[in-house]
Structures are given as structure tokens and as C-alpha cells.
Motif scaffolding. Sequence first.
Motif, short mmCIF file in Angstrom:
data_model
loop_
_atom_site.label_atom_id
_atom_site.label_comp_id
_atom_site.label_asym_id
_atom_site.label_seq_id
_atom_site.Cartn_x
_atom_site.Cartn_y
_atom_site.Cartn_z
N VAL A 105 -15.88 36.71 23.27
CA VAL A 105 -15.77 37.14 24.66
C VAL A 105 -14.50 36.48 25.18
N ILE A 158 -17.65 49.38 27.26
CA ILE A 158 -16.87 48.80 26.17
C ILE A 158 -15.90 49.86 25.67
N PHE A 179 -12.60 42.03 30.56
CA PHE A 179 -12.70 41.02 29.48
C PHE A 179 -12.41 41.67 28.13
N THR A 226 -14.66 46.20 29.49
CA THR A 226 -14.20 45.36 28.39
C THR A 226 -13.46 46.19 27.34
N LEU A 239 -13.99 42.05 24.50
CA LEU A 239 -15.24 41.86 23.74
C LEU A 239 -14.87 42.25 22.33
N SER A 274 -9.57 37.10 34.81
CA SER A 274 -11.00 37.41 34.65
C SER A 274 -11.86 36.41 35.41
N GLN A 310 -5.77 43.83 31.37
CA GLN A 310 -6.46 43.82 32.66
C GLN A 310 -5.52 44.23 33.80
#
Length: 344
Positions: free
Chosen positions: A173, A107, A157, A135, A159, A179, A147
Motif C-alpha cells: 500500500v 483499483i 494510493f 488506487t 495498491l 495521500s 495522484q
Amino acid sequence: MIFQVEERPTKNYKIMQEKIETSKISIGVVGLGLMGCSITTCLLMAGHKVVAIAPLPLDLLHAADRIGSHLTKSKEEGLIDLNPDHYFNNLTITEDYSQLNLCSLVIECTLEDVDIKKQVYSKIENVISPDAILTSNTSAIPISILQNLTSIPERFFGLHWAEPSHTTRFLEVICGEKSDITNGEFLYELSHYWGKEPTLVRKDIRGFITNRLMYAMYREACYLVENGYATVEDVDRACRNNPGYWMTLVGVFRWMDLTGVDAYHRVMKDLLPDLNNQKEIPKLIDDIVKAGGKGISNAKGFYNYTPEEAKLWEETFREFSYEIRKLALKYPADVVSKKLSSKE
Ligand SMILES: NC(=O)c1ccc[n+]([C@@H]2O[C@H](COP(=O)([O-])OP(=O)(O)OC[C@H]3O[C@@H](n4cnc5c(N)ncnc54)[C@H](O)[C@@H]3O)[C@@H](O)[C@H]2O)c1
């Protein structure tokens, strides 16, 4: 892209029927500022091993203390049973990105700046496995943009957490255009183990859900003050006592149901054309930021604070976040179906 852990759910996975063992999933958190510390706390409380990366040495000065104080307060408030030391045993705080190599999920929680995030992704991707999920906790940068800065966009992703992450129930999310939705569904399921009531945003949009709603409100609030309709204090008071009164129980749609959809329909006709729609940053906030104001953190914001007041506001918010959590848990999203089934 496959998420390689023993407990990876199948498409028809049902959270209540099969258990994910969080202790088998190592998670990396990169960036140990305000949010990185509370996200790390949340993951430790959920039983994960966490590798917490300090991108700047400055983070090392406060990270362990902040996480420790979150854990201590969470123990006092009954959110966890064990002593903070138990959770600390599962935590590595380091500047060394290579320690992320065994993490199944990372993360990123660094400054809201695309160039900084890009440099950080390259350091992370140099060491994590191709199967790990990456993420970002970005507030509003589209996931499809972020991304494309990575080497494997399908595993990327959003988060999006809410501060303080170890007490709030909120989590978005967010899928970008590229993705892999299966991993998004997995993150959605996993986040229940973090104490979240998550939302899966299947199609990327700038600001996702809550920031689109909140920024519409921030813009209108600035407009009302700039144009002399109300003071900052007036707007805050109205906000606390109207939406603040019901928002922990229901969202906007249930609220309109509760209070009469037809009335909203009638009001929208005349009110919507009158709402502020400006595209520029409002002068009210622009002036504060250009004069160096950051808010509570440097005691200069929409209000001015003595250092003591600023500290007390921080502490009061912390206390309140545990109280409101209790209320939210008493009234979960499915409160009415639970009441119905308890009658049967
Ligand atoms: N504060 C909130 O309430 C909130 C809510 C949701 C999402 N977010 C998002 O979370 C992210 C982090 O926000 P925060 O509030 O924790 O910020 P923060 O300022 O407290 O922390 C910023 C982090 O970025 C790192 N950083 C700064 N310069 C860097 C550089 N040049 N290279 C690498 N790392 C660098 C710092 O070391 C620190 O760990 C942002 O994307 C923000 O938009 C914040």
C-alpha cells in the motif's frame, strides 16, 4: 478524506478485535488483463461485491473464463468453501464505468502507461463518490505523479499486487506525497481480509520496495549474461537454488542475521563497487523486445518455447503458486513468536 463505510476503522483499530464486513464494501477493478482478473478473483473470494470494468472490448472475451478458472482451482485447492457460482453472483463485468458509482474503492489495473491511466482516472472520477478511494496497481510509476492526474489527490494510493493475486500474500500500500495516511492505514487493515501480509509504504519512491530490489537483480543478471560470465540457464539455476531456497521463509535482513551479518559487512566492502550500475536498458532484453519477444505469452523471450511448452509453463506456474502458498502459510512472518507462545 473519509472512507464512508459502516466498518471504517478508527486510528487505533485492531484487526483481530473488530471485524470488517467485506460484503458491505463494493470494490471496482478497472482493467481485466492478467492482473485485473486475479485481483477480481481475490476480492470475490474475500466476500466483496466487485464491479469489473473492461476498458477494451477484448477483455470481455476472456475475463469471465479466467476468473471462473481461478475460482474453480481455488475451490479444488481448498482456498474457498463455496462453489464458483456463489462468487459470480457478486460480480458484474461490464464496459460501463457508471456502474462504479456505488464502489467505496476502485483499483485501476490498466497498461503501465501514464496517458492511458490518466484517461481512465477521469472516467472513474466522473462517476465515483468523492469519498471513495482510488488506487493503482502500477508497477513503478511514482504515486505522487499519478495522484496529480486526479481531481482529489488525497484519496489516491498505490495498491501493488503480485500475480496471481488470489494466491500471493504480497501487497504494497503506497502513499503519494498528498495521500491521506488514514485511508492508507485503512487499506492496510482491509487487505488482511484479502489474505495478504501487506506493507504500508509511507513515503513514495519509484519502484516501491520489491521492484527496487528485483530490478537491481534483473540488471545484474543481464550484465552477467551479456558479458559472458554465465548463460541465462546458469543464472536462473543459481537464482532458484540460492535465494529461491530461503526467500519464502525470510527476507534479506533476517537472512543476513541467520547467516552472519559480519560476513556480509566484509563482502560489501569489495563487492559493492564491482556491481553493475548502468542506467540504460540492458542490450540483452532490449534486443528481445525490439524483435517482438514478450515471453511466455508469445513463446519468445530469454528462452524460446514451442506453443505446448509455453502453455505448460503457464500451467506449472499456476500449480506452483498454490503449493508455495501452502508453505508460506505454514511459515508465516511471526512463525517464531507463534512457536514461543505455543510453549507457554
Ligand atoms: N503482470 C504483473 O505481474 C504485474 C505485477 C504488478 C503490477 N502490474 C501492473 O498492473 C497493471 C496491469 O498489468 P497486467 O499485467 O494486468 O497487464 P495486461 O496487459 O494483462 O492488461 C492490461 C489492461 O490494460 C487495458 N488497456 C490496454 N490499453 C488500454 C487503453 N488504451 N485504455 C484503457 N485500458 C487499456 C486492457 O484492456 C487490459 O485490461 C500495469 O500497471 C502493470 O505494471 C503487473
